[in-house]
Scaffold this motif. Structure first.
Motif, mmCIF file in Angstrom:
data_model
loop_
_atom_site.group_PDB
_atom_site.id
_atom_site.type_symbol
_atom_site.label_atom_id
_atom_site.label_comp_id
_atom_site.label_asym_id
_atom_site.label_seq_id
_atom_site.Cartn_x
_atom_site.Cartn_y
_atom_site.Cartn_z
ATOM 1 N N ASP A 44 0.798 -1.235 0.000
ATOM 2 C CA ASP A 44 0.000 0.000 0.000
ATOM 3 C C ASP A 44 0.831 1.286 0.000
ATOM 4 O O ASP A 44 0.268 2.381 0.085
ATOM 5 N N PHE A 96 2.161 3.001 -2.201
ATOM 6 C CA PHE A 96 1.897 3.959 -3.278
ATOM 7 C C PHE A 96 0.920 5.051 -2.866
ATOM 8 O O PHE A 96 1.036 6.194 -3.290
ATOM 9 N N VAL A 97 -0.042 4.719 -2.035
ATOM 10 C CA VAL A 97 -1.047 5.721 -1.639
ATOM 11 C C VAL A 97 -0.363 6.885 -0.924
ATOM 12 O O VAL A 97 -0.469 8.047 -1.329
ATOM 13 N N TRP A 136 -7.037 14.185 2.224
ATOM 14 C CA TRP A 136 -7.088 12.833 2.765
ATOM 15 C C TRP A 136 -6.890 11.748 1.714
ATOM 16 O O TRP A 136 -7.054 11.971 0.518
ATOM 17 N N VAL A 192 -6.453 6.972 1.766
ATOM 18 C CA VAL A 192 -6.627 5.768 2.592
ATOM 19 C C VAL A 192 -5.371 4.912 2.552
ATOM 20 O O VAL A 192 -4.969 4.427 1.495
ATOM 21 N N VAL A 193 -4.750 4.735 3.710
ATOM 22 C CA VAL A 193 -3.578 3.872 3.845
ATOM 23 C C VAL A 193 -3.990 2.699 4.743
ATOM 24 O O VAL A 193 -4.117 2.859 5.958
ATOM 25 N N THR A 253 0.647 6.901 -11.902
ATOM 26 C CA THR A 253 0.322 6.672 -10.500
ATOM 27 C C THR A 253 -0.839 5.691 -10.348
ATOM 28 O O THR A 253 -1.616 5.483 -11.279
ATOM 29 N N LYS A 254 -0.963 5.138 -9.151
ATOM 30 C CA LYS A 254 -2.012 4.158 -8.893
ATOM 31 C C LYS A 254 -3.139 4.700 -8.017
ATOM 32 O O LYS A 254 -4.261 4.220 -8.062
ATOM 33 N N TRP A 255 -2.822 5.684 -7.198
ATOM 34 C CA TRP A 255 -3.851 6.340 -6.360
ATOM 35 C C TRP A 255 -4.153 7.744 -6.873
ATOM 36 O O TRP A 255 -5.297 8.098 -7.097
ATOM 37 N N TYR A 256 -3.105 8.543 -7.079
ATOM 38 C CA TYR A 256 -3.273 9.952 -7.449
ATOM 39 C C TYR A 256 -3.708 10.095 -8.908
ATOM 40 O O TYR A 256 -3.268 9.332 -9.773
ATOM 41 N N SER A 257 -4.551 11.085 -9.135
ATOM 42 C CA SER A 257 -4.952 11.482 -10.490
ATOM 43 C C SER A 257 -5.497 12.891 -10.351
ATOM 44 O O SER A 257 -5.654 13.389 -9.225
ATOM 45 N N GLU A 308 -8.510 13.807 -10.890
ATOM 46 C CA GLU A 308 -9.788 13.660 -10.180
ATOM 47 C C GLU A 308 -9.565 13.490 -8.677
ATOM 48 O O GLU A 308 -10.266 14.073 -7.854
ATOM 49 N N ILE A 309 -8.585 12.651 -8.337
ATOM 50 C CA ILE A 309 -8.338 12.383 -6.916
ATOM 51 C C ILE A 309 -7.728 13.612 -6.231
ATOM 52 O O ILE A 309 -7.993 13.861 -5.049
ATOM 53 N N THR A 314 -10.773 15.558 -5.420
ATOM 54 C CA THR A 314 -11.573 14.822 -4.449
ATOM 55 C C THR A 314 -10.979 14.881 -3.052
ATOM 56 O O THR A 314 -11.694 14.895 -2.053
ATOM 57 N N MET A 321 -12.286 17.392 -0.638
ATOM 58 C CA MET A 321 -13.697 17.327 -0.260
ATOM 59 C C MET A 321 -13.773 16.545 1.047
ATOM 60 O O MET A 321 -13.526 15.343 1.073
ATOM 61 N N PHE A 331 -8.328 -3.553 -1.989
ATOM 62 C CA PHE A 331 -6.995 -4.019 -1.579
ATOM 63 C C PHE A 331 -6.981 -5.531 -1.330
ATOM 64 O O PHE A 331 -5.963 -6.180 -1.529
ATOM 65 N N GLU A 391 -21.158 16.982 -1.670
ATOM 66 C CA GLU A 391 -19.762 16.882 -2.147
ATOM 67 C C GLU A 391 -19.268 15.438 -2.095
ATOM 68 O O GLU A 391 -18.617 14.954 -3.018
ATOM 69 N N ILE A 392 -19.554 14.766 -0.993
ATOM 70 C CA ILE A 392 -19.066 13.386 -0.842
ATOM 71 C C ILE A 392 -19.806 12.448 -1.795
ATOM 72 O O ILE A 392 -19.219 11.471 -2.286
ATOM 73 N N THR A 400 -17.801 12.878 -4.922
ATOM 74 C CA THR A 400 -16.421 12.375 -4.837
ATOM 75 C C THR A 400 -16.387 10.854 -4.717
ATOM 76 O O THR A 400 -15.412 10.228 -5.119
ATOM 77 N N MET A 450 -15.444 9.110 -7.811
ATOM 78 C CA MET A 450 -14.116 9.366 -8.373
ATOM 79 C C MET A 450 -13.197 8.256 -7.876
ATOM 80 O O MET A 450 -12.863 8.202 -6.685
ATOM 81 N N GLN A 509 -9.706 5.840 -7.862
ATOM 82 C CA GLN A 509 -8.265 5.854 -8.067
ATOM 83 C C GLN A 509 -7.916 4.953 -9.264
ATOM 84 O O GLN A 509 -8.611 3.967 -9.521
ATOM 85 N N PRO A 510 -6.811 5.253 -9.964
ATOM 86 C CA PRO A 510 -6.445 4.434 -11.126
ATOM 87 C C PRO A 510 -6.425 2.928 -10.836
ATOM 88 O O PRO A 510 -6.913 2.132 -11.647
ATOM 89 N N PHE A 511 -5.923 2.507 -9.683
ATOM 90 C CA PHE A 511 -5.844 1.052 -9.425
ATOM 91 C C PHE A 511 -7.227 0.441 -9.200
ATOM 92 O O PHE A 511 -7.390 -0.775 -9.365
#
Lengths: 278, 278
Positions: A57, A59-60, A217, A219-220, A254-258, A260-261, A264, A267, B193, B260-261, B264, B267, B269-271
Motif C-alpha cells: 500500500d 503507493f497511496v 485525505w 486511505v492507507v 500513479t495508482k492512487w493519485y490522479s 480527479e483524486i 476529491t 472534499m 486491496f 460533495e461526498i 467524490t 471518483m 483511483q487508477p488502481f
C-alpha cells in the motif's frame, strides 16, 4: 510455526500481520528498526514497532504526500523532504522533470541503509543525480536554510519520540521561513477517527502562519483506521482551485493519485470539516 | 486482566480490539452472534467473529449504503433492505420524508433482537410506522416480489456462509425484476486491496444486467484496510450525473455523506478503475 507482528495502533486497537521472515532488526541511536517479510503486505518497515511502509500500500501515501503539492506549485524546482528515509517520497518527486534539486534530510542513517538494502522499489530515487541525502536533524536543517525551498515535505513518524518537534508551532514557523516567496509545505497529520484533537491543533497553528491552509485525505490500509490526512500550508497557491495540468499528471503513472483524486482529496466529510479552523 | 477481541480479516491480517465486557454471546440457526463493549469503538456487533458494526464508525457505512441511492432516485417510495439486521440502514432511510414503506428482510431473528436490546442508536428506525420487519430469506423475498421496489439495499455480511447467494448473478437478476421500471439497487462489495477479484466479478455481472453500473467508495475503519466499496445497479438514473437536491441533503444531518461526498465517492483511483468492466 505461526509468526505474527502486532502493532498497538492505539492503547485499545491492534493490527496483526502474519510474518514469513524477520529480515532485519536492530536499534539505532534513535529507534528500533525492523524489516519484516509479511504475507499480506510483502516487505514492511517498522520503527519502534509501528508500521511505516510496505510494498502493498506504499503507493497511496507516497503519491499523496508529493504530487498534490508538486501539482499545486506551478514550477517547483527545489524540494526538501524531512524524514521518509525509505525513499518513497523521493521516488515520486524525481518523476517531475522540472525538479532541479531534492534535499532529503533523514535523522537516522540506519533507515537509509535499510531502505537501500531491502526496499529498492522505494529507494530507487536515491540514485537520481538531483537528489542529495543529508543525515541530520530536519528541524535544524530548516532553521539553517531560509528562503531556499519551493516545497517542503514533512514525512514524519507519529508525534511521539524523535518526531515530536515536527508537529510544533515553532517548526511550522521555521518551515515558512525556509520556503521561497510562493512556496508550500505538506505534512502527514494522522487520522480524524483517532487523532482529531491533533488535526484541530495543527490546522489551527498552520492557519495562523500561512495564508492558505488545506487538509486533504487518502486511505492507507496499514495506518490506524485507514483514513489518513495531510495538511498543506501555502504562501500563495491554493490546491483546491489550481488549474491542473492533466497531461503532466497522466504521465506520472500513479495508482492512487490522479487529477480527479487531487480535487476529491479536498472534499471533506462533515465530521472532518468540524475539525478545521472557522 | 486484559481482554481482547481478535478478528482474522484475511488469513494473514488481524484486527484486535480491547474489550471492557462481553454483553451477549449466543449461536443462532445461522451464525454466532456477539455484542462486545469495546474501549476504542464502543458497542460492537460481531457475526461469526467478524465485526459488523460499532457505535464509533457505523455512520459511514449506513449513510453511504442508503443516501447515495436515495438521492439518485428522484422519488423513492418503497425500499427493501436485505440483511443489515442492526437497523442502521433503516434509521437512515426513514430520514427521507417521501418514503412510504420500508421492508426490512433479515434472515436471523437473533440479530434483530440483539439490535433492539443493545443498539438503540441503530435500531431506533424500527419503530417508524412505515417500517415492516420480515424475518425471512432475502433471496426468496426478492424472487417473490416483482416490480415492487424503487430501491433495494443489500446490506450483507461477507461472501461466505449465509450471504454467499447475495453475491450471485442469479440474485442480481432477481433484484432487477423486483425493482420498478426506474429502480436501482446498492450492495456492499468489499475492499479493492483485499477482494479485487470479487469487485471485478460483481461489477461485470451487474453491468451485464443493469443499464447503469457504478462502483463507489467510503472508509470504514473496522473493515479490512478501511477502503470499502459499494456497487450500484440502476435501470435509469446515473448517480454520477444526477442533479442533487442540496437543501434536502443538508437536512439529513449526516456525518460522512454530503452532496460533495456523493460526487467524490464516484471518483475512483487508477488502481480501482482497472477493476471495472471496459
Amino acid at each position: 510455526m505461526e509468526v505474527w507482528f502486532t502493532e498497538d495502533q492505539t492503547n485499545d486497537l491492534r493490527i496483526g500481520c502474519r510474518v514469513r521472515e524477520v529480515l532485519f532488526s536492530d536499534v539505532s541511536p534513535f529507534q528500533k528498526v525492523a524489516v519484516l517479510d509479511t504475507v499480506e503486505f510483502g516487505r514492511m518497515l517498522t520503527l519502534d514497532n509501528v508500521i511505516q511502509t510496505n510494498l502493498k500500500d506504499e503507493f497511496v501515501y507516497h503519491e499523496m504526500i508529493t504530487h498534490v503539492g508538486l501539482n499545486t506549485h506551478p514550477n517547483p524546482k527545489k524540494v526538501l523532504v524531512i524524514g521518509g528515509g525509505d525513499g518513497g517520497a523521493v521516488r515520486e518527486i524525481v518523476k517531475h522533470q522540472g525538479i532541479e534539486r531534492v534535499v532529503h534530510v533523514e535523522i537516522d542513517q540506519m533507515v537509509i541503509d535499510v531502505a537501500k538494502k531491502f526496499f529498492p522499489e522505494l529507494s530507487c530515487g536515491f540514485a537520481d543525480p538531483r537528489v542529495e541525502i543529508v543525515v541530520d536533524d530536519g528541524i535544524k536543517h530548516v532553521k539553517d536554510n531560509k528562503g531556499v525551498y519551493d516545497m517542503i515535505i514533512v514525512d514524519s513518524t507519529d508525534p511521539v519520540g524523535p518526531a515530536v518537534g515536527l508537529f510544533s508551532e515553532e517548526f511550522y514557523r521555521s518551515v515558512f521561513e525556509a520556503l521561497t516567496g510562493d512556496g508550500l509545505f505538506v505534512a502527514q497529520t494522522e487520522s480524524p477517527f483517532f487523532n482529531s484533537e491533533l488535526i484541530k491543533q495543527i490546522t489551527a497553528t498552520v492557519n495562523g502562519i500561512f495564508p492558505v491552509t488545506r487538509l486533504y485525505w487518502a486511505v492507507v490500509p496499514t495506518y490506524p483506521g485507514g483514513y489518513w490526512t495531510f495538511t498543506m500550508g501555502s504562501k500563495m497557491y491554493d490546491p483546491k482551485t489550481v488549474v491542473l495540468d492533466e497531461a503532466k499528471i497522466a504521465a506520472l503513472n500513479t495508482k492512487w493519485y490522479s487529477s480527479e483524486i487531487h480535487r476529491t482529496a479536498f472534499m471533506l466529510q462533515p465530521f472532518v470539516k468540524e475539525l478545521l479552523p472557522r
